[in-house]
Design a protein around this motif. Structure first.
Motif: not given
Length: 513
Positions: A416-419, A423-424, A401-403
């Protein structure tokens, strides 16, 4: 209104018909065009559109008038009298057209409405005459003295217009709710609910009107009648829209709406579509963005049943959309009450959610991953969560998820990708207090990825929230595994105060990496 957000050319194309009508009305001084019995006329709209279409046309016309009134005020401020007068004439015509169109399709209207229509038409005529007089006046001093009068008339027109629209929308909401209450016909009820949903999509003000007129009460009555089971999904979708406002939430509480939703979610005889829409209502009323959820006392009484049903829906979801609605409801509930996290742990929800993430049929967008990682982040405050994460390869998932990257430049997807990244990183930071989790994270090369996100603004889409979360996670892992960082990384990203490292990273150029 969502109309404002559409493309400008598309907006012009849609408004062209209305503008053409307006010009016709100007030429004919608002007199109706007579037609032969066998002919169809474009200006008579009532026979060509359904009630829902007519309401949309009314709202569109109202939006145009409202926009024109705002522009008149701007031109008046600059004393551009020619423009003020031409726009006033246009507003006059639009108002008359709107009233004629509405009276053509409405079945009945109150005396109060007719009086308000007359007041508005008279005031618009007075406004047009007033601005014409200003146009013919060359004396600057006299124009200055007349300007306050024009402003006052404009304010009155706007006031009457607002009152009329409020009355019309209230009247239409009442009509639709009357149809829902009194009709035993599936077709009539479905049509009324569809029109009500369309109204609710026009914004919070419309939702307040519907809630005030008893819309939530009427819709929950439908959801309690087996003969209307096929209408449950549509009814619940409408309820989710209306419950975005405080008035809707109060009505939901009064009619034991939470209990009804719990019954629907736990009844296996209902379709998946019904369960998904019930989950959408739960997601709406528990949204952390709302400030008026504190009075939902009955929610706590039914929370275990609801959470259990939602976990089951996530596990058995046949599509990404169903999973998204169910997981969004769960994510919001974990914000709503901390007891929900303990219930989720008991239900083995961690394993179910982690398994779902490897199923592209269910978790296929950043929006779904955002809900999953939100649940993981909120559950990670529990000490028992660490072992569950390790058993389900959760650290590997958080690393992936960091990728997270958007597949397009769509703003919502980018956000959404930033969130997901943020959050990860937050979840990793919380879980890494457990040495076993930290050890797994280090072995999976989480540290180099966190450093990359800190040092490269494009990797995190220039997001400050992602940067802060990554710095926090990196510092936690550095404590547990100090040998995993190079000295320069330690000196710049770990040793200084968090705010100093943050400022250093936000000022970095790409060439530094």
């Amino acid at each position: 209104m969502h109309l404002i957000q559409v493309d400008s050319v598309q907006r012009w194309m849609e408004d062209l018909k209305l503008m053409t009508d307006c010009e016709c009305m100007c030429i004919l001084q608002s007199k109706p065009i007579s037609i032969e019995k066998d002919e169809q006329n474009e200006l008579i709209l009532s026979s060509q559109y359904s009630t829902c279409d007519n309401l949309q046309l009314l709202l569109k016309r109202a939006w145009i008038i409202s926009t024109e009134l705002t522009r008149i005020a701007q031109k008046l401020e600059k004393s551009r009298w020619q423009r003020v007068h031409s726009m006033t004439v246009r507003v006059n015509c639009h108002v008359r057209s709107m009233i004629n169109e509405y009276n053509a399709f409405t079945t009945s209207s109150a005396e109060e409405m007719h009086q308000l229509e007359k007041l508005l038409i008279d005031k618009c005529s007075e406004f047009t005459t007033f601005t014409e007089r200003c146009l013919q006046t060359e004396d600057e001093e006299m124009l200055k003295s007349m300007k306050s009068g024009v402003n006052e008339t404009l304010t009155t027109v706007a006031q009457y217009f607002g009152q009329l629209i409020e009355l019309v929308l209230t009247h239409e909401a009442q009509n639709l709710l009357r149809q829902i209450e009194l009709s035993g016909s599936l077709y009539v009820t479905e049509s009324a609910i569809s029109s009500l949903f369309s109204l609710a999509q026009e914004g919070a003000h419309l939702c307040r009107i519907i809630a005030k007129e008893g819309g939530v009460v009427s819709l929950f009555k439908i959801c309690r009648q087996d003969c209307f089971r096929c209408l449950y999904p549509q009814t619940l979708r409408t309820l989710a829209s209306i419950c975005c406002v405080e008035e809707g939430m109060h009505q939901l509480e009064k009619v034991d709406g939470i209990l009804c939703l719990a019954d629907i979610l736990t009844d296996n005889s209902h379709s998946e579509a019904t369960h998904a829409e019930a989950a959408a209502v739960i997601a709406q009323i528990t949204s952390p963005h709302l400030t008026f959820t504190q009075h939902l006392s009955s929610f706590l009484e039914n929370m275990e049943e609801i959470v259990t049903a939602l976990v089951k829906l996530c596990q058995e979801a046949s599509s990404g959309e169903v999973f998204l609605l169910a997981s969004a409801a769960l994510a919001n509930i974990t914000f709503f009450d901390t007891m929900a996290c303990e219930i989720l742990l008991q239900l083995n929800a961690m394993k179910i959610l982690l398994a779902a993430c490897s199923d592209k049929h269910r978790v296929d967008t950043p929006y779904s991953r955002d809900q999953v990682v939100t649940i993981l982040a909120n559950m990670s405050v529990l000490d028992q969560c660490a072992s569950e994460i390790i058993q389900g390869n959760g650290v590997q998932l958080l690393m992936e998820m960091l990728f997270e990257k958007p597949s397009s430049g769509n703003a919502a997807e980018v956000a959404a990708c930033e969130r997901v990244q943020q959050k990860s990183a937050v979840t990793l930071a919380r879980l890494s207090r457990d040495p076993e989790v930290a050890d797994v994270a280090v072995k999976l090369s989480c540290i180099p990825r966190l450093i990359k996100l800190c040092r490269s603004p494009t990797e995190r889409n220039n997001s400050d929230s992602v940067l802060v979360a990554c710095l926090a996670a990196l510092r936690r892992l550095a404590v547990m595994s100090p040998g995993g960082l190079e000295d320069s990384d330690f000196q710049q990203l770990v040793k200084p105060r968090l705010v100093d490292s943050f400022l250093l990273c936000t000022n970095m150029e790409e060439s530094f990496v």
